[in-house]
Design a protein around this motif. Structure first.
Motif, short mmCIF file in Angstrom:
data_model
loop_
_atom_site.label_atom_id
_atom_site.label_comp_id
_atom_site.label_asym_id
_atom_site.label_seq_id
_atom_site.Cartn_x
_atom_site.Cartn_y
_atom_site.Cartn_z
N GLY A 159 35.68 37.03 55.27
CA GLY A 159 34.65 36.77 54.29
C GLY A 159 34.64 37.80 53.17
N GLU A 160 34.27 37.35 52.00
CA GLU A 160 34.11 38.23 50.85
C GLU A 160 32.65 38.64 50.74
N LEU A 161 32.41 39.92 50.47
CA LEU A 161 31.05 40.44 50.36
C LEU A 161 30.60 40.52 48.91
N GLY A 162 29.35 40.11 48.69
CA GLY A 162 28.72 40.40 47.42
C GLY A 162 28.13 41.79 47.45
N LEU A 163 27.78 42.33 46.30
CA LEU A 163 27.23 43.69 46.26
C LEU A 163 25.89 43.77 46.99
N ASP A 164 25.20 42.63 47.13
CA ASP A 164 23.91 42.62 47.83
C ASP A 164 24.05 42.34 49.32
N GLY A 165 25.30 42.25 49.81
CA GLY A 165 25.52 41.99 51.23
C GLY A 165 25.65 40.52 51.57
N SER A 180 38.00 45.93 47.44
CA SER A 180 36.99 45.74 48.49
C SER A 180 36.24 47.05 48.76
N LEU A 181 36.88 48.18 48.44
CA LEU A 181 36.24 49.49 48.57
C LEU A 181 34.87 49.50 47.89
N PHE A 182 34.80 48.95 46.68
CA PHE A 182 33.55 48.97 45.92
C PHE A 182 32.56 47.92 46.43
#
Length: 528
Positions: free
Chosen positions: A110-116, A44-46
């Motif tokens: 919730g899980e985040l995508g790289l675009d938020g 999740s850090l990345f």
């Protein structure tokens, strides 16, 4: 600056509160996460770092440490992403001092995508129950998970599609990517359509009668007989004659399926009685539960429904022996280095088997198996496992008339709804009988004391059972199984007393052992 937000983790099918603590200080810029993390949680850090960059918030570069507390419980999954991102923003002072105070009203998943963007996660239903118990009244979840969270009742559930929408909700700003869900939701009352019916079955009245008795008393059942005689067809339709799930049962089933990500798309409740049919090549971990992330197995996925094992002797012995404890205790505990996880296992076992590998035994004209092959095939089943199955019914080949015409017009065959009404009546009789008993709801669950109390035989009935006991050399467990099945048959006839005909039918429903096995020198051999 220190900030803290609430989330939750899973242990089995129950949740526990998790505090996401974040501290930002001067130093080499970067984010580090601690707190007994699985690989996907550590990653999740990345995801968080990239999502925050794409949010384009002005902040000062800081050295940020994130702790998921309690630190001695392993955190699995990606549901912590949103809580971590919000906590990092608060600790970094991105939205001012008031932002941290607003966070105390919310919990985040919730899980985040790289675009938020915000992506759905597993297990929102049990996680939401945990948050409600902790006293928080508002949660923010991915939009696709909102219908699950609202089932809990008493929560204001925000379904968001992005991190930006989540921040706007916290700050009291409207955003078209955030929707408020309130109420209890998920009330999907109405008739459950299984897409099949008992009236589809042509002939095999004996097997249909055995299936009805099995469901009426929640007895485990084994269908045996030649291939292509309708064993699987009848087994698949047994859920159609079971009473609908109660609200509590539906919630428990939905929790299990939520954890596994198997809830039907667009539905928050499972609504139907589960029917699970694992392949005989299944591993013990997939069957009982376990794996890298310790997930529920087929035993738990079948809870409150039917676990159907087709071609029972082909299942690995270690897999079948796994059934013995859950069949008694209605739960299963999976112990791993990460901890012990207890899952429900209140399933009804329905199994089917041919009498030999080619499927034609005991038809000597068609069967190509030698006596040794028949013995080896049947010998895959242990006697202790067979004795835990209350009913063993044998199918017979269908005649042309039965196969084509079903023995009667379709309009005259009993439908699933007709049989279901009889089952519900039998359930009502058992509920009245066991209202003062602890942890017993059905005849199949009776222990020694309850059998002696509720399965009292008259003199004639006792004499009958004495003769059968001595002639068939029954074990004590098998004798008690016969009494419990006879009690169910009496209930379906609304008879307070167990009569001779009830006992004889119950004995007949164990007759497969006589046809497959006979005593010889203390061991069981196939009948020739």
């Amino acid at each position: 600056m220190f900030a803290k937000v609430m989330s939750a983790g899973l242990m089995g099918i129950e949740g526990y509160p998790v505090e996401v603590e974040t501290n930002a200080v001067n130093g080499i810029p970067g984010i580090s996460i601690v707190g007994a993390l699985s690989n996907e949680t550590r990653e999740s850090l990345f995801r968080v770092s990239n999502a925050l960059k794409n949010l384009k918030v002005k902040d000062e570069p800081k050295k940020i440490t994130v702790n998921l507390s309690p630190a001695d419980r392993r955190k699995n999954g990606t549901a912590y992403d949103l809580a971590i991102a919000v906590s990092v923003l608060a600790s970094n002072g991105a939205y001012g001092e008031g932002f941290r105070e607003k966070l105390t009203r919310f919990a985040f998943f919730g899980e985040l995508g790289l675009d938020g963007s915000l992506k759905p996660v597993k297990g929102i239903l049990p996680l939401s129950f945990t948050i409600k118990k902790s006293g928080i009244t508002e949660i923010i979840v991915p939009y696709e998970n909102a219908c699950e969270a609202i089932l809990v009742g008493g929560l204001r559930v925000w379904g968001c599609r992005s991190l930006k929408a989540c921040i706007d909700i916290i700050n009291g700003v409207e955003n078209e990517d955030a929707v408020l869900f309130e109420g209890t939701g998920g009330d999907e009352a109405g008739a459950v359509d299984y897409g099949m019916d008992f009236s589809d079955v042509h002939g095999q009245e004996y097997l249909k009668r055995a299936a009805f008795i099995a469901v009426a008393g929640r007895h485990n059942i084994l269908f045996s007989g030649p291939a292509g005689t309708g064993k699987t067809m009848i087994a698949r339709r047994m859920t159609t004659i079971m009473p609908d799930l109660t609200r509590l049962e539906d919630i428990e089933v939905s929790k299990i399926y939520s954890i596994c990500g198997l809830l039907p798309q667009g539905r928050a409740l499972f609504t139907k009685r589960p029917f699970r049919q694992p392949h005989h090549g299944i591993t013990q971990a997939a069957f009982a539960g376990g794996g890298a992330d310790v997930m529920p197995g087929e035993i738990s996925l079948a809870s409150s429904g039917i676990l159907f094992l087709d071609e029972l002797p082909l299942f690995p012995r270690d897999v079948l022996e796994t059934l013995r404890q859950p069949m008694e205790e209605k739960k299963i505990t999976v112990s791993r280095m990460k901890g012990s996880y207890t899952y429900p296992a209140d399933f009804q076992l329905v199994a089917a088997m041919n009498n030999c590998a080619c499927g034609y035994y005991p038809d000597k004209k068609k069967c190509t198996c030698s006596p040794a092959q028949v013995k080896a095939y049947v010998g895959r089943l242990s006697k202790p496992l067979l004795e835990r199955i209350d009913i063993c019914a044998e199918a017979r080949p269908l005649s042309f008339e039965e196969f084509v015409h079903g023995g009667s017009d379709r309009e005259n065959r009993e439908t699933s709804e007709d049989i279901k009404r009889k089952v519900i009546r039998a359930f009502e009789i058992q509920a009245e009988r066991f209202r003062d008993e602890e942890n017993i709801l059905f005849n199949s669950g009776m222990r020694i004391n309850e059998i002696e109390k509720y399965c009292v035989l008259g003199k004639a009935e006792e004499a009958l059972m004495k003769g059968i006991f001595e002639k068939k050399e029954l074990s004590g467990r098998t004798y008690h199984k016969i009494l419990k099945v006879a009690r169910t048959i009496a209930d379906t006839c609304e008879s307070k007393k167990i009569e001779k005909e009830h006992l004889l039918e119950a004995v007949e429903l164990r007759s497969i052992e006589d046809k497959l096995f006979k005593k010889k020198g203390g061991a069981y051999h196939e009948v020739q």
